[in-house]
Design a protein around this motif. Structure first.
Motif: not given
Length: 428
Positions: A137, A162, A194
């Motif tokens: 991240a 991320v 993500s």
């Protein structure tokens, strides 16, 4: 536009070529899960082998419902209509970049394909280091400044990415970092992608895990697949969970998918539908897998630490990210070349992941140490102490010997040998 073969795939092919030529090379360069397919999944694939129609672009309704259930059991209530399936999460990530548009913020270092895919779609990636001791991240404060600066220069920054837990560092971003990053995304109106393909392979399942979708479901896309947790990389199947209410994004992603992959392979979708139900025998397989990955990753880390390398403790997947800068043998390319050509140890250079080329950081993947045959891999998976298995112990000895020789080379060349033992800090 200059496009080259993926660094991971290129390294894998080079190492296999060397092996065929008779060289002994310890293969630590390729992030394949290195375990056999569970028999229950083989049975379902075979039973569906007569399904040769294209099917819906978004994926079969049964698979989308199963994926929605998978996320619901992890605390994320999911509408199956906002699940899109593809031939691997890698393809879905590429389709999402096309569908979202604009530039993207990436953690530095990060998986080799993120920046490469951004280049392919004409997006200019903004690489932001992770907070010290973390990975996967971008640092929230630095990311905020970088986005504001880029927008002041006229750039159209639309999303950030991320990886939880991370490839290449094997680390997991803290809940505090994810919370701060979500605040930045809301402030700057950024979509969050993500990549959670390693979520089920946390070495300690009690480690605090926060997905951005837990905090910002209205702007978070999750991608995952079965290539890591169930070792189905060659089957090529992945799923994406789109943000709440993101029907326009879904339409754009399906338009892209319809022109690139049409639909995932129907027999694989049938097996994946079962895989996403978290059937007890598959959950047990994943538990055994993450135990094996963690044990071998920690053992490999110990060999690097013995020569003074700085190595964050791996927390998930089958990766670690040693820093060998204390040897003063050059940057990541030079140290990678020395390990391969002089000591028979294949790793990937940190600069392939966007890291500083002058830093001697390398990505190590341990998952091909489990055995050459299916029988050896199953023995490793089922062993209470896999490090004692002869083939794994031999690989660890080969690694330790090569690293000691590399370290001795530095000491013999240095006028101040005591400096060779001073580790440098690791970023990311």
């Amino acid at each position: 536009m200059s496009v080259t073969l993926s660094a991971t795939l290129a390294a894998n092919e080079d190492i296999e070529r060397r092996r065929r030529a008779g060289e002994r090379v310890l293969h630590l360069a390729f992030g394949e899960a290195g375990l056999p397919v569970h028999p229950a999944l083989r049975e379902r694939l075979a039973a569906a082998s007569d399904r040769n129609g294209y099917g819906p672009v978004a994926g079969a309704s049964g698979l989308r419902a199963a994926a929605a259930g998978y996320w619901a059991r992890r605390g994320l209530i999911t509408d199956p209509e906002l699940v899109v399936c593809g031939p691997g999460s890698k393809s879905l990530l590429y389709g999402l970049l096309l569908a979202i548009g604009g530039d993207i913020v990436l953690p530095r270092p990060s998986w080799v394909s993120y920046a490469a895919q951004a280049d392919l779609v004409g997006s200019r990636p903004i690489l932001v280091p992770a907070p010290p001791g973390e990975g996967g991240a971008p640092d929230p404060d630095t990311a905020r400044s970088a986005v504001l600066q880029a927008r002041a220069q006229g750039r159209d920054v639309r999303c950030l990415l991320v990886t939880l837990p991370d490839n290449p560092t094997g680390r997991l971003a803290s809940p505090q970092t994810i919370r701060r990053l979500v605040d930045v995304a809301r402030e700057l109106d950024l979509i969050i992608i993500s990549d959670e393909i390693y979520r089920d392979l946390l070495h300690d399942p009690d480690l605090p895990y926060t997905s951005p979708a837990d905090l910002a479901p209205e702007r978070t896309i999750i991608t995952t697949g079965l290539s890591k947790n169930l070792a189905l990389g060659g089957w090529r199947i992945g799923v994406a969970r789109l943000p709440d209410g993101a029907h326009a994004l879904r339409s754009r992603l399906l338009a892209v998918a319809s022109e690139i992959w049409s639909a995932p392979a129907a027999p694989v979708q049938e097996a994946a539908t079962y895989a996403f139900t978290d059937a007890p025998e598959l959950v047990e397989r994943i538990v055994r897998s993450r135990r094996l990955h963690g044990a071998v990753a920690r053992a490999v880390r110990e060999r690097f630490v013995e020569i003074g390398a700085s190595v964050p403790v791996p927390q998930g997947g089958f990766y670690l990210y040693p820093d060998l800068s204390h040897l003063r043998l050059g940057g990541s390319a030079e140290i990678t070349r020395a390990l391969l050509e002089e000591h028979g140890i294949g790793v990937l250079p940190g600069h392939a992941f966007g890291d500083d080329p002058a830093a001697a950081r390398v990505r190590v993947a341990v998952s091909l140490l489990y055995g050459e045959s299916a029988e050896e891999r199953m023995a490793a998976l089922n062993s209470a102490d896999p490090l004692q298995l002869p083939w794994i112990a031999d690989s660890l000895d080969h690694l330790a010997t090569g690293l000691r020789q590399l370290s001795l080379r530095r000491r013999s060349a240095s006028p101040e040998p005591e400096l060779a033992l001073v580790p440098t800090a690791v970023h990311g």
